[in-house]
Design an enzyme around this catalytic site. Structure first.
Site, PDB file in Angstrom:
ATOM      1  N   HIS A  71      -9.984  -7.090  -5.232  1.00 22.23           N
ATOM      2  CA  HIS A  71      -9.667  -7.096  -3.858  1.00 22.23           C
ATOM      3  C   HIS A  71     -10.452  -8.047  -2.993  1.00 22.23           C
ATOM      4  O   HIS A  71     -11.056  -7.704  -1.877  1.00 22.23           O
ATOM      5  CB  HIS A  71      -9.530  -5.614  -3.123  1.00 22.23           C
ATOM      6  CG  HIS A  71      -8.755  -5.308  -2.242  1.00 22.23           C
ATOM      7  ND1 HIS A  71      -7.728  -4.476  -2.261  1.00 22.23           N
ATOM      8  CD2 HIS A  71      -8.628  -5.657  -0.846  1.00 22.23           C
ATOM      9  CE1 HIS A  71      -7.064  -4.195  -1.257  1.00 22.23           C
ATOM     10  NE2 HIS A  71      -7.744  -4.931  -0.213  1.00 22.23           N
ATOM     11  N   ASP A  75      -5.981  -0.994  -6.346  1.00 23.56           N
ATOM     12  CA  ASP A  75      -7.674  -0.975  -6.301  1.00 23.56           C
ATOM     13  C   ASP A  75      -8.243  -0.378  -5.012  1.00 23.56           C
ATOM     14  O   ASP A  75      -9.371  -0.629  -4.792  1.00 23.56           O
ATOM     15  CB  ASP A  75      -8.016  -2.209  -6.574  1.00 23.56           C
ATOM     16  CG  ASP A  75      -7.600  -3.232  -5.595  1.00 23.56           C
ATOM     17  OD1 ASP A  75      -7.089  -2.887  -4.745  1.00 23.56           O
ATOM     18  OD2 ASP A  75      -8.143  -4.585  -5.828  1.00 23.56           O
ATOM     19  N   TYR A  94       0.846  -1.261  -0.047  1.00 25.96           N
ATOM     20  CA  TYR A  94      -0.104   0.068  -0.067  1.00 25.96           C
ATOM     21  C   TYR A  94       0.783   1.175  -0.062  1.00 25.96           C
ATOM     22  O   TYR A  94       1.523   1.166   0.878  1.00 25.96           O
ATOM     23  CB  TYR A  94      -0.802   0.056   1.084  1.00 25.96           C
ATOM     24  CG  TYR A  94      -2.162  -0.973   1.224  1.00 25.96           C
ATOM     25  CD1 TYR A  94      -3.107  -0.874   0.169  1.00 25.96           C
ATOM     26  CD2 TYR A  94      -2.258  -1.823   2.243  1.00 25.96           C
ATOM     27  CE1 TYR A  94      -4.106  -1.564   0.157  1.00 25.96           C
ATOM     28  CE2 TYR A  94      -3.324  -2.764   2.051  1.00 25.96           C
ATOM     29  CZ  TYR A  94      -4.040  -2.807   1.197  1.00 25.96           C
ATOM     30  OH  TYR A  94      -5.401  -3.425   1.171  1.00 25.96           O
TER      31      TYR A  94
END
Lengths: 506, 506, 506, 506
Positions: A354, A263, A235
């Site tokens: 995800h 995403d 991330y």
């Protein structure tokens, strides 16, 4: 050494000390910056917060985020009041169920782990792992989309020996799968992500380490054996310096692939997880007292405030400048973005939504795969799939080796599996993950044979019928009055025992 | 004559004797070669194993597989301890239910046999017969695929007399069906496959004898009447000499067709069957004692280890060299393999997925039929179906004569029916199979009339609409929150009895 | 006058007399010819059979079928033993429910009649009316097929006055519907078909009189008012003389249309109806005594043995020679047969599958309609629908005026409705049929307005979207393991009452 | 001041006075003109009717409809008998549930309001709000149609800031939605439509004021803040003078858009609402006494008798002559009518089926939208959507911001939401509506980010896959016999607590 009594005096918003892993920290100034809100910290003001802290944070989270001068040093253990831990009745039932788990030999499929884990996991852990966006429709679609792909198996091929090993980003793997990144591994089991590392090592499969692991990154790397390959899921932090440090550290530890999540500019609403917060009666009491209640949006939101929603294509150049690891974009959902990714020179994309946890009504990875392969072939004439230079991964909804083989037939290099492994260790620890991998291994062997495929190269598009894959059928709502009137067919039945005789005797 | 006491001394892995059908065998050296594992034999070391042996093996299995010198001779019956057989409460309930079966006249359709059999069969038998691969989706698809084919019946044709007899591989049959091969027939009834033979003889239909029958091959052939035709289903042994012996013996006994199974290089995972093993509490106890537990994969795996996964197209030449029987490939699932079969000169193919017991998400035979007919017509211009020279058979999921007529309309020569007949005799013995054949006969007669077909030649492609057959629809998952909010329509209702009056009296 | 005692002596197969409507008949020689079998008659040998006879036969059935010399004359009523009729507890409950029917004003739709009728009808009547072929899939498809047709309503048209009257076969009708023929009307109500006649008369709609009515043909005609139009449904008898007599009598009584049933060379298997026979414990007792049990195939089979399965196109010429009534073929199910019917010069066809009671997996009338209209336009260039010269009727599954309007938009002249009217009078007698017609009338008025149609001429094909009509979707079977693991979303809930407080007080 | 005793004498059809809001009215001559029938008024003859009157009528309904001379003046409050209001047990339970509503913070989605409202609303209110036409199929289709549209989200776009404001008919709105018109707002909450006005004001969204509001038009306008925009929904009165007065008054009060309802020449049958009337035992008693019962067709019919079914395209010219407000047609359902509307020069259309309350099997607005956009582009080459000059609105079935974004992607300017806001205030008053708007706001923010859209201009057709939208699938009815025989897969399970041990102790 600081005494427990001293710590106990710092039990307010004005001065808030907490104990974590035997060390005392002054978190007064950090209160408002805590991603999970200040209230949860204040609950432990002047006290030992380790138990609550552990499953949600890597061990080094507090030392990393808090300036050195707030690390006040070790607490004197003898000075701490022994808190008698009250085991709730819910917890008692749960522990009792753990004792009644079936033997691991009775676990026949990945589904079985979920069935058991649901019963023996702490409820908030189950809520966090299983939850997904909005009505969880994409979450379920991920699984059922595979049911729209049917096999066209070939016969009379010599399948005495079948080989389903392959290589992903240059690393050999014993099966065309990898363990994908999922957050907060310790919620389900105290060993957290290390359960996955150790089992993956034994079975020769690759593990992707999550940014939001409960174990620290180094703990997870340390748990690996020498020959073992690990990837890293990233991330991207608003603070690019932290990101750079993290990425370069990973490369230095031997990580073989950098999967940048694209995403999740903002983490999705996961109502099962959110609702769990309100089950806690404490929240209600506070509200009745007129105090403001945290807009607690579940574990996911709490831990993700650092993620940069401004991340964009232009940033890829910078990433290439700071690492030599192959870069893969995780969460691509259209052929347009796959083409852009290819044109930006990355090593591959993960076609993923995800796990259904972000945008509800996003399409399944397997559906997007078909579109991407078709359009990439137009974009790069002569290109074939699976492709070595631009690898396609798919994740979401996989429960059987047949699911994986369908993706391979349609052009995927490898398939990520996440939740099933979490359920496996939440139910049986590391042994559960090993059993899960063994089950998949057995299924691959059998299904390769039944498909008539000696190696994965034989698993070709003509082996599947995926024509219905992009068909999003929602039936016309039923006519409830008609249905309530219609009486179902009833077949022959065993006669009732002769009630008459019994009645006669009374 | 060997005394029971002597046998009883050989009760260990070091020396293991067992009694089967009154004869003593030394199986010590065979223990590790037993397909079902050694443990199950050791359970009977030094004892009489006949009851456990019988439904799983043909009577001659032990004499065939064990060298002559291990056949130790007859046991002295008077020397055997009378074992008091304990009837379990489950068994008592089952037997009691047998008494309460409906009259056979109350059986109206093949479905009814299944409904009754499920109640009155021993549970492991039901588990073995009914089980299928993985999530049993192909198993169910086999049946529901027929629901995608609709009739286009013609009217005002003289259907006073209708004739639905035909010939299959040169043999006349009273209906366009045959009884297909299924394993372990004695699990459901002590007479096993002979129930099928005798009923088939009476009704003039063909029976396919399974390799894995509970009765011996010769017993089944002997049960036939003179005019009766039987076929043979063949699992090819790794040891081709055994296969040759078996095939040539069959031919010598008058078998009229050799159906080589090509969809089972390895027998499928059938979880219902596998799970049944763990219901046995014994397994758990052993584990608690630390001993290794058999990876017991159900009855199917245990009995099938001899099957050759290396069987391939090249072997067909050899088969033609050892027999003059027409050779048919059972388990073809694509037009590509049907074309190859044709090019290899076999007499036909069975479009089958093994009753859904092998590869889940294999397509139904009826769906594959449409594809095969279309592509064969391209491959051999002018070819028509049903075809005498290259016969197409279909099996799986059939429950009604209408199912069969749909297959015939689409080009099949004949249709195999398996499980329904097993359920028929598991519930009612041979009489059940006869009733099942009678029901089908009545259904054929009526439905030929209702279709406007005097003979099977009138059952043409234009009589069905099969356009939706290859549509594999999986609906979008439902919105559970919306659904739980929606209140169903409620129609007019009978008023409640006047509660008020009653209440007043209290 | 014959005395009851005399009759009572003729109580055997050797000499069997019965009393019907106060007359004595010698049925000894007729026993084996009785379509319902001899057993049911022998049950009443020497007794009064009227009550059993009535709902199954027209009053004149016995006099018509039995030679004059077997009509022995009236019984002396005073000599008859008064049989005390035992009211079963089932019957008591049913009668009690009749008292608790909702007010007829509470009946809001045709569905409501069925909901009530199911509760208050004798069970065998309900089984006979509601039953259909095999798995009743066509029966239900008939209804749900209408759900694949959607409206495209127009707005801003002056719909102050809407007119949905039309003419069918030259007769004016207040709505584009007719009451279609259904058998054994007295099973549901003692007035039987006359309920329909009287209500149809009041509402200006046409009734089709069934061959297998419980009331005699003349009774039904006599129940009509002067201006009222009736049609006749014809099962063609193997004995054409009887058919001729019947047809010409009908014409002489003013019948305006002859609907020859062509979809029933043999009446279908209706398992609900058949199973009802076995609910009767008598059947079981007989069997236990070793006697042969009737292969009782339900009411439908019993009454239909006279129907000629040899009826064919060539017969149409003869029909035209014996009557001037317009001839319509009832039960056409393909465009091919509609074209043949047109070419044979009949006045129209009913696109019908006999309410799903004949061939399961026959397509719905509304689906066939679209095919017929398209192909007839090819066959006869310039032809338009609805057409005056070649009328298309549809029946089966209709429950709402919207269903009818969909058929009209797609080219039907009129729509037959059957079961809903049976349920209406089974629940409320003639008043129920009137209410049903009133509901339809109100629905027509409203829906014409909402469609933007002043007259039926405005109800054009562009007003519906029927593109999905011929799509026979059967979903892939569900993954039961996944489904059992998936936990449904649960929304906000009312809190439980504070159990704590209550517990504290205990 | 009139005394209560005087009023009480006028308690008959011959002379009927009632009290409303402390004033006495002589309604004797009005009885037969009352849209709800005379019976309901006579129930209050000589009494105070305020409580029954209030939720069904705007406060000025009686003064507007009754001639001045029938306004008899104020009643003397002290002279009125205090009626002891009996709280029914149903009402007690309902009120008690209100106390146990979850905290508003626990409301996570619009679905949650409905779940709570259903429990805490008076039943007739719930029946009126939730009811829809016939089998409520269009009502449910409105929601599920959105499930046939799937997202194609884009990644790696800077979505730090997202802006989902837009302008509708020239007015800025904070989100692309508006609160659409729904009748009888006070049924759910005493503040009725004003709850919507006030919340809309706070959140900068537009409210459409219904003709059939419970609050008076002016009350609703007065409740708005200065900057707030309101529109007006118009049912056109047969008496055009009243319509003109109403429209011009609205324009004078600053209303910014006139939405003329064109899908309701007659209000639909809503059986849930109608059935509610019969739950009232009073109705039954009257009937038993032989009196005629009102054909009570629910609240909807009662209040709508003034609507002109003769309204047609030609009337649009007149509307343009009496107002300068933009005119929008609400309830257009085909591209043909959208084109006509465009050609008649109106400012836009609402593609709506009246929340499924009018014509069952009307298509959803979102489905019609796709057709309208495609055909309008053919009709006006070069036209793009969303379009400023000819605005397209959609309503019906919306529960999530993702639903709205799908409509925007497909060309809608804005989306109307109705029932969810009614449920919001029925459960929580104005605060509920605010929370509902906040939830939508949060959902928009997140979903814009997840779609990769900075502004609504980025929400383009390529962001959705709507290919399956017009597919009206109704599956083939299931085979109930097969289904009842099929035994579901059962996964691993927690072992039962050891019953043996317990049994041993007994």
């Amino acid at each position: 050494m600081i005494s427990g009594a001293t710590v106990a005096q710092h039990n307010s918003r004005e001065s808030c000390w907490i104990i974590v892993h035997g060390k005392v920290y002054d978190v007064t100034e950090f209160l408002d910056d805590h991603p999970g809100g200040s209230k949860i910290i204040l609950k432990y003001a002047g006290k030992d917060a380790t138990e609550e802290y552990d499953p949600i944070h890597p061990p080094d989270a507090i030392t990393t985020n808090l300036p050195k001068e707030k690390h006040l040093g070790p607490v004197d253990p003898s000075s701490l009041q022994k808190t008698v831990k009250v085991v709730t009745s819910v917890e008692k039932v749960r522990k009792e169920k753990l004792n009644r788990r079936p033997l691991i030999d009775e676990i026949l499929s990945l589904h079985d782990f979920e069935a058991i884990a649901k019963e023996v996991m702490p409820l908030p852990a189950w809520a966090y792992y299983s939850s997904a966006a909005d009505d969880e429709i994409t979450n379920r679609e991920n699984h059922v989309a595979y049911h729209r792909v049917w096999f066209r198996p070939r016969v009379l091929r010599d399948v005495n020996k079948v080989d389903f090993s392959t290589s992903l980003l240059g690393t050999k793997t014993s099966m065309p799968i990898y363990i994908t990144a999922t957050a907060l591994g310790k919620l389900g089991h105290p060993e957290g992500e290390k359960n996955l590392t150790r089992a993956a090592g034994k079975f020769g499969v690759i593990q992707m380490i999550p940014t939001l692991a409960s174990c620290s990154f180094d703990e997870i790397v340390d748990a690996a054996i020498d020959s073992q390959t690990q990837w890293m899921q990233l991330y991207v932090n608003k603070n690019r310096d932290l990101t750079k440090k993290f990425v370069q550290h990973a490369e230095s530890r031997g990580i073989k692939g950098l999967f940048i999540t694209v995403d999740a500019p903002q983490l999705g609403r996961r109502e099962k997880d959110m609702r769990m917060k309100f089950e806690d009666s404490g929240a209600k009491v506070q509200n009745e007292n007129g105090e403001q209640v945290d807009r607690n949006q579940g574990a996911a939101r709490a831990i993700s405030s650092f993620i940069d929603p401004g991340l964009c294509w232009a940033d890829l150049k910078w990433f290439k400048s700071i690492t030599k690891m192959p870069i893969i974009l995780k969460g691509v959902q259209t052929w347009e973005d796959a083409v852009m990714a290819y044109d930006h020179g990355v090593a591959g994309v993960v076609l993923s939504n995800h796990g259904g946890r972000q945008l509800d009504f996003a399409r399944s990875g397997i559906e997007v795969l078909v579109e991407v392969v078709a359009k990439m072939k137009e974009h790069v004439p002569g290109m074939t799939f699976p492709n070595e230079k631009f690898q396609l991964f798919v994740d979401g909804g996989v429960r059987r080796a047949t699911d994986v083989l369908k993706a391979v037939a349609l052009g995927a290099n490898g398939v990520g599996i996440g939740r099933p492994f979490l359920y496996a260790y939440s139910a049986y620890g590391q042994e559960g993950v090993e059993k899960a991998l063994q089950i998949l291994h057995d299924e691959f062997e059998m299904n390769m044979r039944l498909l008539g495929a000696q190696t994965l190269k034989d698993v070709v598009p003509a082996m599947v019928d995926a024509r219905g894959l992009s068909s999003h059928v929602v039936s016309v709502p039923g006519d409830r009055l008609y249905e309530s009137n219609y009486e179902s067919m009833v077949g022959a039945r065993i006669r009732e025992e002769q009630a008459g005789k019994v009645a006669a005797k009374l």
